[in-house]
Structures are given as structure tokens and as C-alpha cells.
Write a protein that holds these residues in place. Structure first.
Motif, PDB file in Angstrom:
ATOM      1  N   TYR A   1      -2.408   3.482  -8.265  1.00  0.00           N
ATOM      2  CA  TYR A   1      -3.574   3.989  -7.557  1.00  0.00           C
ATOM      3  C   TYR A   1      -3.120   4.775  -6.342  1.00  0.00           C
ATOM      4  O   TYR A   1      -2.174   4.376  -5.670  1.00  0.00           O
ATOM      5  CB  TYR A   1      -4.487   2.830  -7.110  1.00  0.00           C
ATOM      6  CG  TYR A   1      -5.450   3.240  -6.011  1.00  0.00           C
ATOM      7  CD1 TYR A   1      -6.526   4.066  -6.304  1.00  0.00           C
ATOM      8  CD2 TYR A   1      -5.251   2.851  -4.686  1.00  0.00           C
ATOM      9  CE1 TYR A   1      -7.387   4.499  -5.292  1.00  0.00           C
ATOM     10  CE2 TYR A   1      -6.110   3.274  -3.672  1.00  0.00           C
ATOM     11  CZ  TYR A   1      -7.167   4.096  -3.991  1.00  0.00           C
ATOM     12  OH  TYR A   1      -8.002   4.530  -2.992  1.00  0.00           O
ATOM     13  N   PHE A   2      -3.763   5.903  -6.062  1.00  0.00           N
ATOM     14  CA  PHE A   2      -3.503   6.572  -4.787  1.00  0.00           C
ATOM     15  C   PHE A   2      -4.825   7.015  -4.169  1.00  0.00           C
ATOM     16  O   PHE A   2      -5.771   7.345  -4.880  1.00  0.00           O
ATOM     17  CB  PHE A   2      -2.534   7.749  -4.938  1.00  0.00           C
ATOM     18  CG  PHE A   2      -2.968   8.808  -5.904  1.00  0.00           C
ATOM     19  CD1 PHE A   2      -3.754   9.865  -5.485  1.00  0.00           C
ATOM     20  CD2 PHE A   2      -2.597   8.744  -7.236  1.00  0.00           C
ATOM     21  CE1 PHE A   2      -4.158  10.851  -6.371  1.00  0.00           C
ATOM     22  CE2 PHE A   2      -2.997   9.726  -8.131  1.00  0.00           C
ATOM     23  CZ  PHE A   2      -3.783  10.776  -7.702  1.00  0.00           C
ATOM     24  N   ASN A   3      -4.902   6.974  -2.854  1.00  0.00           N
ATOM     25  CA  ASN A   3      -6.151   7.331  -2.168  1.00  0.00           C
ATOM     26  C   ASN A   3      -6.229   8.835  -1.930  1.00  0.00           C
ATOM     27  O   ASN A   3      -5.307   9.580  -2.266  1.00  0.00           O
ATOM     28  CB  ASN A   3      -6.294   6.539  -0.856  1.00  0.00           C
ATOM     29  CG  ASN A   3      -5.273   6.952   0.191  1.00  0.00           C
ATOM     30  OD1 ASN A   3      -4.350   7.704  -0.080  1.00  0.00           O
ATOM     31  ND2 ASN A   3      -5.443   6.455   1.399  1.00  0.00           N
TER      32      ASN A   3
ATOM     33  N   GLU B   1       1.772   1.657  -5.532  1.00  0.00           N
ATOM     34  CA  GLU B   1       0.444   1.984  -5.028  1.00  0.00           C
ATOM     35  C   GLU B   1       0.594   2.914  -3.838  1.00  0.00           C
ATOM     36  O   GLU B   1       1.589   2.853  -3.120  1.00  0.00           O
ATOM     37  CB  GLU B   1      -0.261   0.709  -4.535  1.00  0.00           C
ATOM     38  CG  GLU B   1      -0.229  -0.407  -5.545  1.00  0.00           C
ATOM     39  CD  GLU B   1      -1.594  -0.751  -6.078  1.00  0.00           C
ATOM     40  OE1 GLU B   1      -2.546   0.014  -5.803  1.00  0.00           O
ATOM     41  OE2 GLU B   1      -1.701  -1.773  -6.760  1.00  0.00           O
TER      42      GLU B   1
ATOM     43  N   SER C   1       0.792  -1.222   0.000  1.00  0.00           N
ATOM     44  CA  SER C   1       0.000   0.000   0.000  1.00  0.00           C
ATOM     45  C   SER C   1       0.833   1.286   0.000  1.00  0.00           C
ATOM     46  O   SER C   1       0.291   2.365   0.170  1.00  0.00           O
ATOM     47  CB  SER C   1      -0.947   0.007   1.214  1.00  0.00           C
ATOM     48  OG  SER C   1      -0.211  -0.092   2.402  1.00  0.00           O
TER      49      SER C   1
ATOM     50  N   GLN D   1     -11.130   2.698   4.676  1.00  0.00           N
ATOM     51  CA  GLN D   1     -10.319   3.575   5.515  1.00  0.00           C
ATOM     52  C   GLN D   1     -11.196   4.498   6.362  1.00  0.00           C
ATOM     53  O   GLN D   1     -10.764   4.976   7.408  1.00  0.00           O
ATOM     54  CB  GLN D   1      -9.271   4.324   4.669  1.00  0.00           C
ATOM     55  CG  GLN D   1      -8.207   3.317   4.168  1.00  0.00           C
ATOM     56  CD  GLN D   1      -6.997   3.940   3.485  1.00  0.00           C
ATOM     57  OE1 GLN D   1      -7.102   4.979   2.842  1.00  0.00           O
ATOM     58  NE2 GLN D   1      -5.846   3.282   3.590  1.00  0.00           N
TER      59      GLN D   1
ATOM     60  N   ALA E   1     -10.913   2.050  -5.834  1.00  0.00           N
ATOM     61  CA  ALA E   1     -10.785   3.371  -5.207  1.00  0.00           C
ATOM     62  C   ALA E   1     -11.923   3.602  -4.204  1.00  0.00           C
ATOM     63  O   ALA E   1     -11.706   4.084  -3.090  1.00  0.00           O
ATOM     64  CB  ALA E   1     -10.783   4.464  -6.267  1.00  0.00           C
TER      65      ALA E   1
ATOM     66  N   SER F   1      -3.411  10.493   0.146  1.00  0.00           N
ATOM     67  CA  SER F   1      -2.165  10.614  -0.634  1.00  0.00           C
ATOM     68  C   SER F   1      -2.273  11.751  -1.635  1.00  0.00           C
ATOM     69  O   SER F   1      -1.312  12.481  -1.882  1.00  0.00           O
ATOM     70  CB  SER F   1      -1.874   9.318  -1.395  1.00  0.00           C
ATOM     71  OG  SER F   1      -1.771   8.230  -0.524  1.00  0.00           O
TER      72      SER F   1
ATOM     73  N   TYR G   1      -1.840   3.868  -0.747  1.00  0.00           N
ATOM     74  CA  TYR G   1      -2.970   4.022   0.180  1.00  0.00           C
ATOM     75  C   TYR G   1      -2.552   3.562   1.578  1.00  0.00           C
ATOM     76  O   TYR G   1      -3.214   2.755   2.203  1.00  0.00           O
ATOM     77  CB  TYR G   1      -4.218   3.281  -0.322  1.00  0.00           C
ATOM     78  CG  TYR G   1      -4.066   1.786  -0.563  1.00  0.00           C
ATOM     79  CD1 TYR G   1      -3.489   1.305  -1.729  1.00  0.00           C
ATOM     80  CD2 TYR G   1      -4.538   0.857   0.370  1.00  0.00           C
ATOM     81  CE1 TYR G   1      -3.366  -0.065  -1.957  1.00  0.00           C
ATOM     82  CE2 TYR G   1      -4.417  -0.514   0.146  1.00  0.00           C
ATOM     83  CZ  TYR G   1      -3.826  -0.966  -1.010  1.00  0.00           C
ATOM     84  OH  TYR G   1      -3.706  -2.322  -1.231  1.00  0.00           O
TER      85      TYR G   1
ATOM     86  N   ILE H   1     -11.351   1.325  -1.074  1.00  0.00           N
ATOM     87  CA  ILE H   1     -10.310   1.795  -0.150  1.00  0.00           C
ATOM     88  C   ILE H   1     -10.820   2.964   0.702  1.00  0.00           C
ATOM     89  O   ILE H   1     -10.630   2.985   1.922  1.00  0.00           O
ATOM     90  CB  ILE H   1      -9.026   2.205  -0.904  1.00  0.00           C
ATOM     91  CG1 ILE H   1      -8.391   0.994  -1.598  1.00  0.00           C
ATOM     92  CG2 ILE H   1      -8.017   2.881   0.039  1.00  0.00           C
ATOM     93  CD1 ILE H   1      -7.845  -0.068  -0.659  1.00  0.00           C
ATOM     94  N   GLU H   2     -11.508   3.914   0.072  1.00  0.00           N
ATOM     95  CA  GLU H   2     -12.033   5.048   0.845  1.00  0.00           C
ATOM     96  C   GLU H   2     -13.049   4.565   1.880  1.00  0.00           C
ATOM     97  O   GLU H   2     -13.055   5.034   3.024  1.00  0.00           O
ATOM     98  CB  GLU H   2     -12.671   6.100  -0.060  1.00  0.00           C
ATOM     99  CG  GLU H   2     -11.732   6.738  -1.087  1.00  0.00           C
ATOM    100  CD  GLU H   2     -10.567   7.500  -0.460  1.00  0.00           C
ATOM    101  OE1 GLU H   2     -10.676   7.929   0.702  1.00  0.00           O
ATOM    102  OE2 GLU H   2      -9.535   7.662  -1.147  1.00  0.00           O
TER     103      GLU H   2
END
Lengths: 129, 198
Positions: A65-67, A29, A11, B74, B67, A70, A31, B70-71
Motif C-alpha cells: 500500500y502507498f499513500n 508499505e 509505514s 494524515q 487507504a 508517496s 505511508y 490513512i488519507e
């Protein structure tokens, strides 16, 4: 100045910052559970590089992918580079994304829209890299 | 249906098969309920990508749903009001509890969705509701503009561990407005659930 190398995890991205030739790369990645904590040394390194070195800087980003956390920190990072570019420093960002990863492409475009002085280049690649 | 059960807790064990079948009927690909940590998020994230590959989902569908997932996870990880107490040896981090359901519509568009739920402090319900209500009436361009604006804001002063961008990110990746529900549970707590469809 010392290089900064951080091994990737599931992650968090691989970080390879080489001080000698100003080549930086973030790959993988993003997250992590605590994005602020993860990126702290990254931002710090760039900040002191900009303060002490006058050579050009090239940052290659290849983030699958980034959240959202990030994303916020990457914005800070690009702001920092943008300020340096506005002051006349040669800053080049290469945003790499897989040709089928539309989201990564869009994210790159959205960061590009936020910058003005630094060279921000989008680069797609196929399965062979 | 004939059953041959040997058990001291018949209710749970006998009902489990029915429960399992009903999940399949609802198009649920998998679900999890209980304490969460980052390792769990990463592990289920892998399963999600793998499972979607089996479902022959397109690349953008997989990235979009990941995506959202994950949100959602989290949010539980950072904000759930229900926690596993810290052990005295400090070996384990505190864990927050919630429930996550990932499914695919059985009919028509066969869209993927992620539903998450967790307890929240009652006082936070109103803020969440207003936030999501506002997003529900925005189009994609408006969501993008707000996202860009929020991304540049200083870290929120509240107890926000993330960027406060999570719901916006979900709304942008979703193909229709986010649905949510806030159920009053007690004087202090509400149960908050939100559904995002890719």
C-alpha cells in the motif's frame, strides 16, 4: 558507488539498492509521515546512479500500500527512470503485487500508462510469493 | 436500569455506558478523539485491518478502506488547526487534534465508512468545499484523470505537507461521493468533517 539499504518500518518500505549489479528494490508499505523526507535519499541515489553508471538498472517494486504523498514521489521516480530510458539506458521496472491486491495491480497499471520508453512489467504472485 | 456509581464526576462516568451502547447501535467499530501522531495512525491502522478481518471483509474492501483511513488520518496529522503546544524540552513533536470514527452500516449494503473531523482556519473552508464539490460530480474516469494530472503538478505552494491528492484518493476509493460539513465555530475557526464510504 555505495549501496543504499534502509530497514523497513510499519509505514515505510525496505530499500535495497545494490550498485554493483544495478538491482534496486522497494518492498513493504509506504505511508510515512513525511514522504518527501523519506524518499529524498532514494531519489538522490537513483539520480547519481543514472549519472555515473552506464550498466542496466532493474527496479523491483513490491508495495502493499502507498499513500497519496508517496504516489506523487514515485511518479517523480518513474519520470527520472523514463528520461534515462529515453536517452537509451536499459531500464526495467518490475511491479509485483499479490494476486488478491487489486488496488496494487491498478496502481501499477496507472504508473505503466505514464511511461513509454522504459520496460514496465506487472507481475502477480500468490501466497507462496 | 439500576446503577451503582461512586464518583465525583457523575455526568461523564454514568453517561459513558450509554455512550458506548449508542456507538454500537450506530455500527461504530471504533473511534478516537484527541491529539494524533504517526504512531497512532500506524497503531489504529493495524486495528482497522484486524477488525475488518474479523468482519470477514474482502481483500479489496480492506485495502480500500485502509487507504481511505490513512488519507483521513494524515489530513488531521498535517492540517488540523488545533495543536498541542510544544513542550520546552523538545522531546515531543507538536501534535494536531481531531476525531476519527470507523463504522459499518447496519442495514442493506453493510458498507464500511470512515468519518474524520478537525478544526480548520475559517478561510480554508471555501477552498475545501469547492474542491470536494467538484469531485462529487465526477465519475471514476474523471477522478482518475484529475488524479493523474494533480500527481504530476509541482508541490502546491500553500502549506501543503502532503501532495494535495488526499481527497482525490479518498474519492477514488469511495463507493459514493464524499459527504462533508463545515460548521462555523468562531471568527477564526470552522470545524470540518468528511465522510467516505467504501
Amino acid at each position: 558507488m555505495q549501496d543504499l539499504v534502509i530497514q523497513p518500518t510499519k509505514s515505510s518500505p525496505e530499500v535495497v539498492f545494490i550498485a554493483a549489479d544495478g538491482r534496486l528494490s522497494l518492498r513493504g508499505e509506504s505511508y510515512p509521515e513525511h514522504a518527501v523526507k523519506f524518499y529524498e535519499p532514494v531519489l538522490q541515489w537513483i539520480s547519481s546512479y543514472l549519472a555515473t553508471e552506464s550498466a542496466p538498472l532493474q527496479l523491483t517494486m513490491d508495495i502493499v500500500y502507498f499513500n497519496s504523498s508517496s504516489s506523487k514521489i514515485l511518479m517523480n521516480l518513474f519520470d527520472m527512470l523514463e528520461d534515462a530510458a529515453a536517452d537509451g539506458k536499459d531500464v526495467h521496472v518490475v511491479w509485483r503485487y499479490h494476486e488478491e491486491n487489486e488496488i496494487a495491480e491498478e496502481c501499477g497499471e496507472e504508473f505503466k500508462e505514464e511511461t513509454q520508453f522504459l520496460r514496465f512489467e506487472l507481475q502477480s504472485y500468490g501466497d507462496k510469493g | 436500569m439500576t446503577q451503582n456509581c461512586i464518583t465525583t464526576y457523575p455526568a461523564v462516568l454514568q453517561g459513558l455506558h450509554e455512550f458506548y451502547e449508542s456507538l454500537q447501535e450506530e455500527g461504530i467499530l471504533f473511534c478516537y478523539s484527541g491529539p494524533t501522531n504517526q504512531g497512532l495512525v500506524e497503531g489504529i491502522g493495524d486495528i482497522l485491518r484486524q477488525r475488518m478481518a474479523v468482519e470477514e471483509a474482502g481483500t479489496s474492501e480492506v485495502h480500500g478502506l485502509f487507504a481511505i483511513f490513512i488519507e483521513q488520518m494524515q489530513n488531521i496529522l498535517h492540517y488540523s488547526a488545533e495543536t498541542t503546544p510544544q513542550t520546552t524540552d523538545q522531546y515531543f513533536d507538536e501534535m494536531r487534534h481531531g476525531v476519527v470514527v470507523v463504522g459499518r452500516e447496519r442495514e442493506a449494503m453493510r458498507r464500511f465508512f470512515v468519518i474524520c473531523g478537525n478544526y480548520i482556519e475559517k478561510s480554508k473552508g471555501q477552498v475545501l468545499a469547492e474542491k470536494i464539490n467538484a469531485m462529487r460530480s465526477m465519475n471514476k474516469d474523471e477522478l482518475k484523470a484529475l488524479y493523474k494530472e494533480m500527481r504530476r503538478q509541482d508541490p502546491t505552494t500553500e502549506d501543503s505537507k502532503g501532495a494535495g491528492l488526499g481527497f482525490l484518493e479518498m474519492a477514488r476509493k469511495a463507493s459514493c461521493p464524499l459527504d462533508y460539513c463545515i460548521a462555523n465555530v468562531s471568527e477564526e475557526l470552522s470545524f470540518f468533517s468528511v465522510k467516505a464510504v467504501r
